[in-house]
Design a protein around this motif. Structure first.
Motif, mmCIF file in Angstrom:
data_model
loop_
_atom_site.group_PDB
_atom_site.id
_atom_site.type_symbol
_atom_site.label_atom_id
_atom_site.label_comp_id
_atom_site.label_asym_id
_atom_site.label_seq_id
_atom_site.Cartn_x
_atom_site.Cartn_y
_atom_site.Cartn_z
ATOM 1 N N LEU A 103 7.525 1.783 -15.453
ATOM 2 C CA LEU A 103 7.717 1.385 -14.253
ATOM 3 C C LEU A 103 8.083 -0.499 -14.447
ATOM 4 O O LEU A 103 9.083 -0.832 -14.036
ATOM 5 N N ILE A 174 4.767 -13.703 -15.285
ATOM 6 C CA ILE A 174 5.028 -12.331 -14.987
ATOM 7 C C ILE A 174 4.558 -11.140 -15.990
ATOM 8 O O ILE A 174 4.038 -10.326 -15.808
ATOM 9 N N MET A 177 0.979 -10.783 -15.368
ATOM 10 C CA MET A 177 0.514 -9.956 -14.390
ATOM 11 C C MET A 177 0.806 -8.468 -15.031
ATOM 12 O O MET A 177 -0.032 -7.513 -14.728
ATOM 13 N N TYR C 104 0.542 -16.554 3.876
ATOM 14 C CA TYR C 104 1.265 -16.884 2.532
ATOM 15 C C TYR C 104 2.597 -17.435 2.875
ATOM 16 O O TYR C 104 3.435 -17.682 2.276
ATOM 17 N N ARG C 159 7.258 2.426 -5.449
ATOM 18 C CA ARG C 159 7.407 2.157 -6.745
ATOM 19 C C ARG C 159 8.716 1.555 -7.298
ATOM 20 O O ARG C 159 8.657 0.732 -8.396
ATOM 21 N N LEU C 162 8.470 -2.084 -6.690
ATOM 22 C CA LEU C 162 7.505 -2.832 -7.872
ATOM 23 C C LEU C 162 8.356 -2.907 -9.062
ATOM 24 O O LEU C 162 8.405 -4.060 -9.771
ATOM 25 N N ALA C 163 9.212 -1.855 -9.562
ATOM 26 C CA ALA C 163 10.015 -2.075 -10.683
ATOM 27 C C ALA C 163 10.809 -3.090 -10.379
ATOM 28 O O ALA C 163 11.134 -4.145 -11.472
ATOM 29 N N PHE C 166 9.210 -6.718 -10.422
ATOM 30 C CA PHE C 166 8.754 -7.233 -11.621
ATOM 31 C C PHE C 166 9.787 -7.410 -12.898
ATOM 32 O O PHE C 166 9.781 -7.984 -13.866
ATOM 33 N N ASN C 167 11.064 -6.708 -12.385
ATOM 34 C CA ASN C 167 12.094 -6.907 -13.550
ATOM 35 C C ASN C 167 13.139 -7.682 -13.061
ATOM 36 O O ASN C 167 14.048 -7.874 -13.719
ATOM 37 N N SER C 171 13.115 -14.160 -9.851
ATOM 38 C CA SER C 171 12.024 -14.490 -9.076
ATOM 39 C C SER C 171 10.949 -15.140 -9.833
ATOM 40 O O SER C 171 10.548 -14.975 -10.954
ATOM 41 N N ASP C 172 10.592 -16.327 -9.027
ATOM 42 C CA ASP C 172 9.332 -16.970 -9.576
ATOM 43 C C ASP C 172 7.920 -16.273 -9.493
ATOM 44 O O ASP C 172 7.856 -15.495 -8.508
ATOM 45 N N ALA C 173 7.093 -16.363 -10.442
ATOM 46 C CA ALA C 173 5.883 -15.711 -10.447
ATOM 47 C C ALA C 173 4.946 -15.911 -9.206
ATOM 48 O O ALA C 173 4.407 -14.723 -8.613
ATOM 49 N N ILE C 174 4.663 -17.072 -8.447
ATOM 50 C CA ILE C 174 4.130 -17.059 -7.199
ATOM 51 C C ILE C 174 4.590 -16.107 -6.131
ATOM 52 O O ILE C 174 4.046 -15.483 -5.538
ATOM 53 N N VAL C 176 6.438 -13.410 -6.729
ATOM 54 C CA VAL C 176 6.037 -11.953 -6.973
ATOM 55 C C VAL C 176 4.642 -11.705 -6.600
ATOM 56 O O VAL C 176 4.626 -10.608 -5.985
ATOM 57 N N MET C 177 3.852 -12.552 -7.033
ATOM 58 C CA MET C 177 2.315 -12.325 -6.381
ATOM 59 C C MET C 177 2.186 -12.081 -4.775
ATOM 60 O O MET C 177 1.541 -11.069 -4.435
ATOM 61 N N LYS C 178 2.875 -12.982 -4.146
ATOM 62 C CA LYS C 178 2.717 -12.719 -2.679
ATOM 63 C C LYS C 178 3.340 -11.334 -2.204
ATOM 64 O O LYS C 178 2.845 -11.010 -1.462
ATOM 65 N N LYS C 180 3.840 -8.796 -4.145
ATOM 66 C CA LYS C 180 3.266 -7.789 -4.612
ATOM 67 C C LYS C 180 1.913 -7.477 -3.692
ATOM 68 O O LYS C 180 1.855 -6.245 -3.224
ATOM 69 N N GLU C 181 1.363 -8.412 -3.057
ATOM 70 C CA GLU C 181 0.296 -8.098 -2.170
ATOM 71 C C GLU C 181 0.622 -7.546 -0.913
ATOM 72 O O GLU C 181 -0.031 -6.728 -0.431
#
Lengths: 208, 208, 208
Positions: A103, A174, A177, C104, C159, C162-163, C166-167, C171-174, C176-178, C180-181
């Motif tokens: 994934l 990333i 993570m 957030y 799914r 998510l793919a 993350f791919n 996108s900036d990492a922060i 992505v984290m928000k 994702k949660e």
């Protein structure tokens, strides 16, 4: 062969062996996905792993159906339930790990991941070897001692990997993570194998 | 002192007090790790915290062995089990938080972390003070009311910290991840203290 | 209307319907928060969602009080407990998702989030429609089959998100984290609805 009062119980042990066999298949797919050369190959392996997980699910359900429909069971119904679902959890975590690789398109792995998967492979073998011994409940202590030892070494490897992952200067967030989720899932698989060993230990103590 | 039908029960209360005492030790190590001046010092404190956790584990096992081998227990076996393992969870989360600090080499803390640890210290003191009252099951309501109040204020602090952490312009993502895990673990410790209070409340209601 | 031996049981079904009604309110607030035009509006909606969660909590407690004080219950006490708390979990996850959006300050959503919330809304409707059928335990199979189908499609959407998350190169990492949660929490809500359906299925099998 001697006289057995409860011949109908035999099936349970076979079903546990069958259920455990999926652990070795799962560990083999994990080993394969680490060595895969392309995203296509990784996706094909993750798909095969899903099939392993489906078969493991079916074994678990067969065990639970058998418990619910049997008048006599070789040990406590609740313990059979517990052991069946603990075995199932091991496969679930290995499957989730393979899924993450495909994934998230992870193509390079933190070096400790190979060690984690080697430990899981050894745990799977030991668990399969332990299953036939459930019948006599003898000679199982070396199994659970070795699983505990392996889990401790998995835990140390896991913590070292986390430290490296979060303290490496070079890595982008990333990737951190993605790798964190993968090594967490592999660590959860090792914990699940330890839970199986704990359940077997407590059943052996009760029944002996 | 009056006649007691079940003198052998006394030991349980002492064991609960002993188990709770580890909470104060744990909270003290957490306070220490926030003020540590170097990574070496943080690692030494995390190691001492691991020893607190090991001692707490031993107290829990002693309690559970005593339940399993006692003919008469001061309250339900299941409730003793539940309370013992709820106390153990508090130490486990505090230990995990100290481990994260050392492992991730966290040397500056979001400002709310000091507040979180102060709340945990107060919760630990209140829990230790409550243990001798299990004998009479009297005067416990002020304990659980105060724990609930503290948990609510911990929860508010936690949410404010998350908002600040994720909305600060300056922070890099790896640091955000490390801090998020730390404050999550401290929040889980506060929740664990609340679970202890809930268990004591439900035991008191049943036994009174 | 025929003679009923246990007229006092009626209340349970009404309480389950009342408890389930909060699911539709929760799903409506989630839909609203995705379309909100400002942070102020998102915070107001999150606050209303907290009130829905509080009301749902009260319904759950009322059910549990009724179980504990009733001599006769329409099905196993443990099953009533289990179903009441499974319903409560659905609201809790939806509430947590709305909280994350406000906390957030999430103002743009990965496109799959709308799909996730649509699935939750449909699941809430189906669950509410199923409640009155608990009385006869008839015609429930189409409910749990449809919930399973929806959960599978939620899982696939999850799914895929998510793919993509993350791919994506941009996108900036922060962020992505928000995100994702948030999508994790919505996926947990879909899982919670499936757990409700599983509980109802197993109660129906037992009671029929």
């Amino acid at each position: 062969m001697g006289f057995r009062l409860t011949p109908q119980d035999t099936g349970f042990y076979d079903l546990f062996s069958q259920s455990a066999a999926h652990l070795i298949e799962g560990a083999a797919e994990l080993t394969a996905i680490l060595g895969a050369q392309s995203q296509d190959e990784r996706e094909a392996i993750a798909k095969r792993m899903d099939e392993v997980e489906t078969s493991a699910d079916e074994s678990t359900h067969e065990l639970i159906r058998k418990v619910n429909s049997s008048f006599i069971t070789p040990f406590d119904r609740e313990d059979i339930h517990g052991l069946a679902s603990a075995l199932d959890d091991c496969v679930d975590h290995m499957d989730a790990a393979a899924d993450l690789v495909a994934l998230y398109r992870i193509d390079t792995f933190p070096k400790g991941v190979v060690k984690q998967v080697e430990i899981l492979s050894r745990m799977a073998e030991l668990t399969v070897e332990a299953m036939p011994k459930l019948r006599s409940m003898k000679d199982l202590s070396s199994y659970w001692i070795e699983i505990n030892r392996l889990e401790n070494s998995a835990d140390k490897a896991y913590r070292r990997m986390l430290a490296e992952l979060f303290n490496a200067d070079s890595s982008d967030a990333i990737t951190v993570m993605k790798h964190k989720e993968l090594i967490d899932e592999l660590e959860a698989a090792a914990d699940a194998f330890e839970t199986v060993a704990h359940k077997i230990e407590s059943i052996a103590v009760k029944e002996s």
